[in-house]
Design a protein around this motif. Structure first.
Motif, PDB file in Angstrom:
ATOM      1  N   THR A  93      42.780  47.335  35.809  1.00  0.00           N
ATOM      2  CA  THR A  93      44.134  47.825  35.564  1.00  0.00           C
ATOM      3  C   THR A  93      44.109  49.013  34.613  1.00  0.00           C
ATOM      4  OG1 THR A  93      44.982  45.585  35.862  1.00  0.00           O
ATOM      5  CG2 THR A  93      46.424  47.166  34.779  1.00  0.00           C
ATOM      6  N   THR A 153      45.971  39.697  42.833  1.00  0.00           N
ATOM      7  CA  THR A 153      46.977  39.973  41.796  1.00  0.00           C
ATOM      8  C   THR A 153      46.405  39.900  40.386  1.00  0.00           C
ATOM      9  OG1 THR A 153      47.642  37.640  41.799  1.00  0.00           O
ATOM     10  CG2 THR A 153      48.877  39.148  43.233  1.00  0.00           C
ATOM     11  N   ASN A 158      51.399  50.750  41.292  1.00  0.00           N
ATOM     12  CA  ASN A 158      50.792  49.466  40.945  1.00  0.00           C
ATOM     13  C   ASN A 158      50.204  48.713  42.120  1.00  0.00           C
ATOM     14  OD1 ASN A 158      53.444  49.002  41.986  1.00  0.00           O
ATOM     15  ND2 ASN A 158      53.395  46.940  41.135  1.00  0.00           N
ATOM     16  N   PRO A 182      51.188  44.426  37.930  1.00  0.00           N
ATOM     17  CA  PRO A 182      52.543  44.554  37.378  1.00  0.00           C
ATOM     18  C   PRO A 182      53.040  46.002  37.421  1.00  0.00           C
ATOM     19  CG  PRO A 182      51.183  43.167  35.968  1.00  0.00           C
ATOM     20  CD  PRO A 182      50.265  43.759  36.989  1.00  0.00           C
TER      21      PRO A 182
END
Length: 691
Positions: free
Chosen positions: A346, A235, A323, A263
């Protein structure tokens, strides 16, 4: 007998006797086994050992199962092992010793903890039983059962495996067998000498069996086990994933899932630096279901399976549609290789640019754009500000049957393949899209945008002509206002300046630096090896610097036609004016290291109201030197002396009328203005409004 010891034939090492029938029983403690190592065997050699022989029985008495019967000459040490805690040795000779010079036998024994057993620890080491010569014994049969908590699987690393070689007729006589359970999935039977390898279970148990026959022995094996999670979750915004045991060889029977979740409104950019899996199915080994790959990495996101990969691949990258992304790695029991390692980061799902200039490229890894891209780029500026978009480099997959599979879409135009630089002009805002599939990749594109007619409030930054250095725009005028809330020092450093030269003494393409208060700024630069002073700059000039003290500076760029030039690039830096320095308007020219430099300093004229210029006052001074400064100081002292005399005379004239006083003051101030043109008059005094 127990512990360690030695037994030998009667008379050893001299000839043994005839008609012998001797026996020895060796007992170990409970939960131990006996290993008997023969160092020398020299008996009469008869077919089927019917003459003289030594026999080893697996148990405490002559009726126990026979482990082995030995005769003839064998000077090479070998061992046998009991299955329990007792071993019986029987030595029998016939009535004659026809060969002569036969010495009999000699053997050493020792007891060891019983091989095999149950293990419930998270990690550990298992080694084959060994005799006094560190060789595994004959007749070994050891079973090991490993059990770990249910949420884990077992990762077994075979660090050393040197067993009797595999026979073409009988296969593996001595072997290490690995299963998930005693009656479960077979994970391989290994013999001979093998390099390090590893194997995984798909559940929380593993069953191993080591077996040796009654012939050749060798050094044995060492295995290590550890627990591993079959599903791994990530994560963090960045990270790294790899196949098990990366740096060595990935295990057989691997089945691992990696899930990366970021996210909302983000995307996962996955970059593989190493990818080396078994590519093709070998004989007698099934392929992955529905695949032609032997070992396989499958990649999924919420839209389903994106792609599957195997074999040896150059570095590549892939972008998720949302995501989250899931990778499933599977290997068979045939061949293992290095595996894979990947880093992830990301990425914004929709990228928005708001600065006055910027550089745009698709997500890339080692010079190649990612697979599965679908990114929207948006440039947003205040209304009516021109946005000049330049596609400097463009190299994507060529169209297939006239259809672009990887492409850049700008407005209604779709481009792919290789393209020369392209230019576009928009106003206020614009968006464009880049999309790629899962097949071929390339260098991608490099886009640059620059905004014209804008105000910049930053203290530092970079300005360039639109399209610099690859393209130039024709028939444009760009005004950049560098604005501050108070007077400060503007340091403008032109690192590159390449515009078309003058034509008939005039610049069609040029740069002007303007102080809105005092007008165009004259700049001294090197051009063609000569120092030139201009307010309108064009041509090819060596790097130069301009320093100005002001509240606002405007840089105007006019391009009529590029004519194979590249434009300009500058850095600006705005700092406070030192408080100990009185603002003046000066121009100084100097030479910086390795390049000519012109330093221009500007300040507003002195005002009767702080921050405002006096009516009709304009400072036209463009240069100053030390003698001039000294002269100004001398004149100032004289003016001060005259003013004092004027005041004294005015006070001494008590009998003069009020109109004479006003006239005297007017004449005094007019005479002061003659001596000092920068002297500011007071209109209230001139109108006779004395209080």
């Amino acid at each position: 007998m127990a512990g360690n010891g030695m037994i030998q034939s009667e008379g050893y090492p001299v000839n043994y006797g005839n008609n012998l029938n001797c026996s020895w029983t060796i007992r170990a403690s409970a939960m131990e086994q006996v290993i008997l190592t023969f160092s020398d065997v020299m008996l009469e050699d008869c077919e089927f050992c019917n003459c003289d022989y030594v026999q080893v029985l697996d148990g405490p008495d002559p009726s126990s199962p026979v482990i082995g019967t030995y005769c003839g000459e064998n000077r090479r040490p070998f061992s046998v092992m009991s299955s329990g805690e007792a071993l019986t040795v029987v030595f029998v000779t016939d009535a004659s010793n026809e060969e002569g010079g036969l010495t009999g036998f000699r053997a050493n024994y020792t007891s060891i903890p019983k091989c095999g057993g149950n293990y419930a620890t998270m990690n550990g080491t298992i080694t084959s039983p060994a005799d006094l010569n560190n060789m595994y014994p004959n007749n070994a049969d050891c079973v090991y059962q490993i059990t770990v908590p249910a949420m884990y699987t077992i990762f077994l690393k075979v660090d050393r495996l040197i067993l009797q070689d595999k026979s073409m007729e009988t296969g593996c006589s001595d072997f290490l067998e690995v299963k998930e359970t005693a009656m479960g999935t077979d994970l391989g039977k290994y013999c001979g000498e093998m390099d390090r390898f590893s194997v995984m279970t798909s559940q929380n148990t593993m069953w191993l069996r080591f077996s040796s026959d009654n012939t050749t022995t060798s050094q044995g094996f060492t295995v290590l086990w550890d627990v591993i999670e079959n599903t791994r979750y990530y994560t963090n915004p960045t990270g790294m994933i790899s196949s098990p045991s990366f740096g060595g060889m990935y295990p057989f029977n691997a089945n691992i899932t990696y899930t990366i979740t970021l996210p909302a409104f983000k995307q996962v950019f996955l970059k593989f630096s190493v990818f080396d899996l078994e590519p093709e199915v070998v004989q007698d080994v099934a392929s992955m279901p529905g695949q032609n790959c032997a070992d396989l990495l499958e990649i999924y996101d919420s839209s389903g399976r994106l792609e599957s990969y195997c074999g040896l691949r150059n570095p590549f990258s892939i972008l998720s549609m949302n995501n989250s992304i899931t990778l499933m790695f599977k290997s068979n029991l045939a061949i293992n290789r290095r595996g894979f390692v990947a880093e992830y980061e990301t990425i914004e799902r929709n990228t928005v640019f708001t600065d006055y200039n910027g550089l745009i490229t698709p997500p890339q890894y080692q010079g190649m754009y990612a697979h599965n891209l679908d990114i929207n780029y948006t440039i947003t500026r205040p209304q009516n500000e021109p946005i000049l978009l330049s596609i400097l480099n463009f190299e994507v997959q060529e169209p297939v049957n006239g259809t672009c599979l990887d492409y850049l879409q700008i407005g209604t135009e779709t481009i792919c393949g290789e393209q020369n630089p392209k230019t576009y002009i928009f106003y206020g805002s614009t968006s464009f899209r880049f999309k790629s599939d899962f097949f071929l990749s390339g260098a991608g594109f490099q886009a640059q945008y620059d905004v014209c007619n804008t105000t910049i409030m930053e203290d530092s930054g970079v300005l360039r002509s639109p399209g610099y250095p690859a393209v130039t725009y024709d028939n444009i005028t760009c005004i950049y206002s560098l604005r501050q809330s108070q007077h400060r020092t503007f340091d403008i450093d032109f690192t590159k300046f390449d515009l078309p030269p003058k034509v008939n003494g005039m610049c069609d393409n040029y740069v002007k630096i303007i102080d809105p208060h005092s007008g165009d700024i004259e700049v001294a630069t090197m051009e063609g090896g000569q120092m030139m002073k201009d307010t309108m700059l064009c041509g090819n000039r060596a790097p130069f610097n301009v320093t100005v003290q002001a509240r606002e500076i405007r840089i105007t760029y006019v391009s009529a036609s590029g004519n194979n030039t590249i434009g300009f690039n500058l850095n600006f830096n705005i700092t406070d004016i030192p408080t100990t320095t009185t603002p003046t308007t000066t121009t100084t020219t100097g030479i910086m290291t390795n390049r000519p430099t012109t330093s221009t300093t500007q300040a507003p004229p002195t005002s009767s109201t702080p921050g405002e210029g006096g009516p009709g006052t304009k400072d036209n001074t463009t240069s100053a030197s030390l003698p001039i400064i000294i002269a100004i100081i001398v004149v100032s002292v004289l003016l001060f002396t005259v003013a004092v005399i004027c005041i004294v005379k005015s006070k001494s004239s008590k009998n003069d009328s009020e109109n004479l006083k006003i006239l005297s003051v007017r004449r005094t101030r007019q005479s002061c203005a003659v001596l000092n043109p920068s002297y500011e008059s007071n209109e209230e005094l001139n109108r006779g409004e004395l209080k």
